[in-house]
Design a protein around this motif. Structure first.
Motif, PDB file in Angstrom:
ATOM      1  N   ALA A  65       0.804  -1.217   0.000  1.00  0.00           N
ATOM      2  CA  ALA A  65       0.000   0.000   0.000  1.00  0.00           C
ATOM      3  C   ALA A  65       0.838   1.269   0.000  1.00  0.00           C
ATOM      4  N   GLU A  66       2.015   1.238   0.648  1.00  0.00           N
ATOM      5  CA  GLU A  66       2.804   2.463   0.726  1.00  0.00           C
ATOM      6  C   GLU A  66       3.340   2.903  -0.626  1.00  0.00           C
ATOM      7  N   ASP A  67       3.286   2.029  -1.647  1.00  0.00           N
ATOM      8  CA  ASP A  67       3.791   2.387  -2.972  1.00  0.00           C
ATOM      9  C   ASP A  67       3.021   3.541  -3.604  1.00  0.00           C
ATOM     10  N   ILE A  68       1.784   3.787  -3.156  1.00  0.00           N
ATOM     11  CA  ILE A  68       1.015   4.876  -3.760  1.00  0.00           C
ATOM     12  C   ILE A  68       1.632   6.235  -3.456  1.00  0.00           C
ATOM     13  N   THR A  69       2.502   6.315  -2.432  1.00  0.00           N
ATOM     14  CA  THR A  69       3.144   7.588  -2.127  1.00  0.00           C
ATOM     15  C   THR A  69       4.050   8.049  -3.264  1.00  0.00           C
ATOM     16  N   VAL A  72       1.438  10.225  -5.429  1.00  0.00           N
ATOM     17  CA  VAL A  72       0.530  11.207  -4.836  1.00  0.00           C
ATOM     18  C   VAL A  72       1.330  12.215  -4.024  1.00  0.00           C
ATOM     19  N   THR A  73       1.258  13.473  -4.403  1.00  0.00           N
ATOM     20  CA  THR A  73       1.941  14.514  -3.640  1.00  0.00           C
ATOM     21  C   THR A  73       1.231  14.731  -2.306  1.00  0.00           C
ATOM     22  N   GLY A  74       2.001  15.089  -1.291  1.00  0.00           N
ATOM     23  CA  GLY A  74       1.419  15.361   0.018  1.00  0.00           C
ATOM     24  C   GLY A  74       1.034  14.123   0.791  1.00  0.00           C
ATOM     25  N   LEU A  75       1.428  12.943   0.295  1.00  0.00           N
ATOM     26  CA  LEU A  75       1.095  11.689   0.969  1.00  0.00           C
ATOM     27  C   LEU A  75       2.382  10.975   1.369  1.00  0.00           C
ATOM     28  N   GLN A  76       2.495  10.642   2.643  1.00  0.00           N
ATOM     29  CA  GLN A  76       3.646   9.889   3.142  1.00  0.00           C
ATOM     30  C   GLN A  76       3.149   8.625   3.847  1.00  0.00           C
ATOM     31  N   ALA A  77       4.071   7.670   4.024  1.00  0.00           N
ATOM     32  CA  ALA A  77       3.727   6.425   4.708  1.00  0.00           C
ATOM     33  C   ALA A  77       4.871   6.019   5.613  1.00  0.00           C
ATOM     34  N   ALA A  78       4.549   5.609   6.830  1.00  0.00           N
ATOM     35  CA  ALA A  78       5.523   5.052   7.765  1.00  0.00           C
ATOM     36  C   ALA A  78       5.219   3.568   7.910  1.00  0.00           C
ATOM     37  N   VAL A  79       6.236   2.728   7.697  1.00  0.00           N
ATOM     38  CA  VAL A  79       6.064   1.282   7.766  1.00  0.00           C
ATOM     39  C   VAL A  79       6.714   0.784   9.051  1.00  0.00           C
ATOM     40  N   ALA A  80       5.927   0.119   9.883  1.00  0.00           N
ATOM     41  CA  ALA A  80       6.414  -0.403  11.160  1.00  0.00           C
ATOM     42  C   ALA A  80       6.286  -1.913  11.178  1.00  0.00           C
ATOM     43  N   ASN A  81       7.221  -2.552  11.861  1.00  0.00           N
ATOM     44  CA  ASN A  81       7.165  -4.006  12.058  1.00  0.00           C
ATOM     45  C   ASN A  81       7.053  -4.773  10.755  1.00  0.00           C
ATOM     46  N   GLY A  82       7.581  -4.204   9.694  1.00  0.00           N
ATOM     47  CA  GLY A  82       7.629  -4.916   8.418  1.00  0.00           C
ATOM     48  C   GLY A  82       6.460  -4.673   7.507  1.00  0.00           C
ATOM     49  N   ALA A  94      -0.515   9.908  12.655  1.00  0.00           N
ATOM     50  CA  ALA A  94       0.251   9.240  13.701  1.00  0.00           C
ATOM     51  C   ALA A  94       1.286   8.319  13.075  1.00  0.00           C
ATOM     52  N   VAL A  95       2.491   8.311  13.644  1.00  0.00           N
ATOM     53  CA  VAL A  95       3.542   7.384  13.242  1.00  0.00           C
ATOM     54  C   VAL A  95       3.788   6.488  14.443  1.00  0.00           C
ATOM     55  N   ASP A  96       3.203   5.317  14.455  1.00  0.00           N
ATOM     56  CA  ASP A  96       3.243   4.459  15.633  1.00  0.00           C
ATOM     57  C   ASP A  96       3.156   3.010  15.194  1.00  0.00           C
ATOM     58  N   HIS A  97       3.916   2.145  15.861  1.00  0.00           N
ATOM     59  CA  HIS A  97       3.922   0.736  15.487  1.00  0.00           C
ATOM     60  C   HIS A  97       2.822  -0.051  16.188  1.00  0.00           C
ATOM     61  N   GLN A  98       2.092   0.566  17.107  1.00  0.00           N
ATOM     62  CA  GLN A  98       1.074  -0.161  17.834  1.00  0.00           C
ATOM     63  C   GLN A  98      -0.172  -0.357  16.971  1.00  0.00           C
ATOM     64  N   ALA A  99      -0.709  -1.557  16.999  1.00  0.00           N
ATOM     65  CA  ALA A  99      -1.875  -1.865  16.173  1.00  0.00           C
ATOM     66  C   ALA A  99      -3.103  -1.077  16.607  1.00  0.00           C
ATOM     67  N   VAL A 118      -2.591  -2.670  10.856  1.00  0.00           N
ATOM     68  CA  VAL A 118      -2.170  -4.010  10.438  1.00  0.00           C
ATOM     69  C   VAL A 118      -2.844  -4.403   9.128  1.00  0.00           C
ATOM     70  N   GLN A 119      -4.077  -3.948   8.918  1.00  0.00           N
ATOM     71  CA  GLN A 119      -4.860  -4.360   7.749  1.00  0.00           C
ATOM     72  C   GLN A 119      -4.389  -3.711   6.451  1.00  0.00           C
ATOM     73  N   THR A 120      -3.441  -2.788   6.526  1.00  0.00           N
ATOM     74  CA  THR A 120      -2.892  -2.192   5.309  1.00  0.00           C
ATOM     75  C   THR A 120      -1.758  -3.024   4.730  1.00  0.00           C
ATOM     76  N   GLY A 121      -1.388  -4.137   5.382  1.00  0.00           N
ATOM     77  CA  GLY A 121      -0.232  -4.913   4.987  1.00  0.00           C
ATOM     78  C   GLY A 121      -0.403  -5.927   3.875  1.00  0.00           C
ATOM     79  N   PRO A 122      -1.606  -6.484   3.628  1.00  0.00           N
ATOM     80  CA  PRO A 122      -1.717  -7.556   2.630  1.00  0.00           C
ATOM     81  C   PRO A 122      -1.376  -7.110   1.216  1.00  0.00           C
ATOM     82  N   LEU A 123      -1.131  -8.095   0.352  1.00  0.00           N
ATOM     83  CA  LEU A 123      -0.852  -7.840  -1.055  1.00  0.00           C
ATOM     84  C   LEU A 123      -1.976  -7.060  -1.714  1.00  0.00           C
ATOM     85  N   LEU A 124      -1.591  -6.224  -2.671  1.00  0.00           N
ATOM     86  CA  LEU A 124      -2.563  -5.530  -3.500  1.00  0.00           C
ATOM     87  C   LEU A 124      -2.596  -6.188  -4.874  1.00  0.00           C
ATOM     88  N   TYR A 125      -3.786  -6.387  -5.412  1.00  0.00           N
ATOM     89  CA  TYR A 125      -3.900  -6.975  -6.739  1.00  0.00           C
ATOM     90  C   TYR A 125      -5.294  -6.734  -7.290  1.00  0.00           C
TER      91      TYR A 125
END
Length: 562
Positions: A65-69, A72-82, A94-99, A118-125
């Motif tokens: 999901a973070e690949d859309i950054t 898209v301008t003005g959009l950032q993504a922080a990836v935690a715990n893989g 918020a930038v936080d690793h807690q679910a 956590v639900q943003t982690g699965p494959l996109l297709y």
């Protein structure tokens, strides 16, 4: 019961130009569902970025999901715990690793709200498009949309649908296969099945940096073994009455990478890491869900209903320190718990299930368009979070050394004369949410339209948990330290109930210069929910005060041209 009334407020003044990342000519109309009805993007008085098929592609250029950054301008993504992705829009989020920490950018999949990062982690297709709405979306998207909303929209079955098979390969023996098949069972029924398989060998080598502390025996760090399937069935009784059934299932069975400890350089080369025993752990994540979408006409109103269930089971872990030992990470005698033989491994075991229903009525009127709706959702979350040092004995849960911060968290008067080797935390949270909302376009003239939206949201969040230390003499005791003054203040166990009542909304005025140009000015506000600290239970006040965080509110004023 604790009722959180105060909030933090941010003020945003932005000039916005909606960007549509698809080749378009002046006469082409791009239709979006940002306002929860099909509408030309040019008519939406807000910043909406649309990634359509020729950008995200049937070959699935988006690996996560973070690949859309990238688009898209003005959009950032922080990836935690893989795999946990938290989005920020226009710098808010918020930038936080807690679910359990909600994000400020609400993420939706086919119109269904994904309640945890956590639900943003699965494959996109097999995506048709992605819509990114910038700025608070308090009227239509509700809680956790204080910076905006993102909706990933899958290809729908149809009487004439695209089918494809895509195969790609890459470095580290990467193999990626994506396919979608569809057919019509009758003049009114069509089906579609899509899937993706992604495999990749290890991307990091586990090497020895301290001869007296050998690295763990496993070397599959960064390995990916993921697959997913989604199916859908569309029944079209008429142009108005339609029933769409969707279901999906994804698995992630790879090996989660650990942080790369830069303090070990120059001992580490590129693509190298140094992990001790238990520092490399398998990942066993599964994500699943289904929805029923129904549209029809009732008494001159268009009725829309979306009933959905989403959930996941997640088991994964990694070496928190990113090193065999921490000689280079701590300075002796300067940190209260510094010890050159310490490291820390983490393991998470999570289960989550959510049920939701959204019902909307809308119609065109002599003065414009009106929509009213109601939604309700229930979420059930459970987590076990374990910290240890060295190799874990699965029977006793004892490690082979003292984990980082054990003396501090065990308190000045620990329950045992032994040494705390393991910290085990448990938390459960139930959340019930209900909302009433309306969204209206009022035509003041042929060129001027006033948009008014409002939403009232109620939340009831119940949480409970405990944290225990396991000592090397076998003692199991509730953690009892105050992290602020290191004084023991009672066992780390408790429960609480948070209630939130929020009124959010938006107001916009747009002026059509001509068929292809408009200007608008708007005000919108939204909020991000409060909740419980989902990680370490430190003391008896964890659920009464220390572990609670309050809701946050964002007000945004925007001037835009399209």
């Amino acid at each position: 019961m604790v009722k959180l009334l105060s909030h933090r407020s941010a003020l945003l003044l932005a000039t916005s130009v909606a960007s549509l990342l698809t080749p378009a000519v002046a006469t082409e109309t791009i239709t979006v569902t940002a306002t929860k009805r099909p509408q030309a993007a040019i008519d939406v008085p807000a910043s909406v970025t649309v990634l359509e098929g020729n950008v995200i592609g049937t070959i699935n250029a988006l690996n996560s999901a973070e690949d859309i950054t990238q688009y898209v301008t003005g959009l950032q993504a922080a990836v935690a715990n893989g795999t946990q992705i938290a989005f920020q829009i226009r710098g808010i989020g918020a930038v936080d690793h807690q679910a359990l920490t909600p994000g400020a950018a609400a993420v939706y999949s086919d119109g269904v709200f994904l309640a945890t990062n956590v639900q943003t982690g699965p494959l996109l297709y097999d995506l048709e498009r992605v819509e990114v709405l910038k700025g608070p979306q308090g009227s239509l998207y509700g809680r956790n949309a204080s910076s905006g909303a993102i909706n990933f929209i899958s290809v729908r079955p149809s009487q004439d649908q695209e089918q494809y098979v895509s195969v790609s390969a890459g470095r580290f023996d990467r193999r990626d296969v994506t396919a979608a098949l569809g057919t019509s069972l009758s003049d009114s029924v069509s089906v579609r099945l899509a899937g993706r398989l992604l495999k990749q060998d290890a991307t990091l080598d586990n090497v020895v940096t301290e001869p007296d502390f050998p690295a763990g025996p496993r070397n599959e760090i960064g390995e990916r073994d993921e697959w997913g399937l989604k199916g859908s069935l569309l029944w079209e009784q008429s142009e108005i009455t339609k029933l769409l059934l969707r279901a999906h299932y994804e698995e992630d069975n790879g090996v989660n990478p650990a942080p790369r400890n830069n303090s070990l350089e120059p001992a580490l080369d590129d693509h190298e890491i140094s992990l001790g025993p238990d520092g490399v752990q398998d990942t066993d994540n599964e994500f699943f869900g289904g929805s029923v979408e129904f549209t029809t006409s009732v008494g001159g109103w268009d009725l829309f209903s979306l009933t959905a269930v989403e959930g996941y089971n997640q088991q994964y872990g990694f070496d928190f320190s990113g090193s065999q030992i921490l000689t280079n990470s701590f300075t002796p005698n300067t940190d209260p718990f510094a010890d050159p033989t310490l490291n820390a491994n983490l393991a998470y075991d999570r289960d989550f299930l959510q049920f939701s229903e959204e019902l909307r009525l809308s119609r065109d009127t002599s003065w414009g368009h009106t929509m009213v709706g109601v939604m309700a959702a229930h979420e059930d979350f459970e987590q076990r979070y374990t910290i240890w040092c060295g190799e874990l004995d699965p029977a006793t849960l004892l490690g082979t050394c003292r984990y980082i911060a054990a003396p501090r968290r065990a308190g000045p008067t620990p329950a045992s004369d032994g040494t705390a080797f393991t910290l085990d935390n448990f938390i459960e949270q139930d959340r019930f949410t209900a909302a009433l909302f309306t969204y209206n376009d009022i035509n003041l003239s042929d060129r001027i339209t006033l948009t008014i939206g409002a939403r009232y949201t109620f939340e009831d969040i119940e949480g409970k948990g405990r944290g225990v230390h396991i000592f090397d003499d076998g003692t199991v005791a509730l953690n009892n330290v105050n992290p602020e003054n290191l004084e023991g203040i009672g066992p780390a166990t408790g429960a609480n109930d948070i209630e939130e009542n929020r009124l959010t909304g938006n107001l916009a005025l747009r002026y059509s210069l001509n068929e292809n140009n408009l200007v608008y000015a708007s005000f919108a506000n939204g909020y991000k929910s409060g909740g419980f600290n989902g990680e370490v239970q430190n003391n008896s006040l964890h659920f009464a005060d220390v572990g609670l965080f309050e809701a946050e509110t964002v007000n945004a004023y925007e001037i835009g041209y399209k």
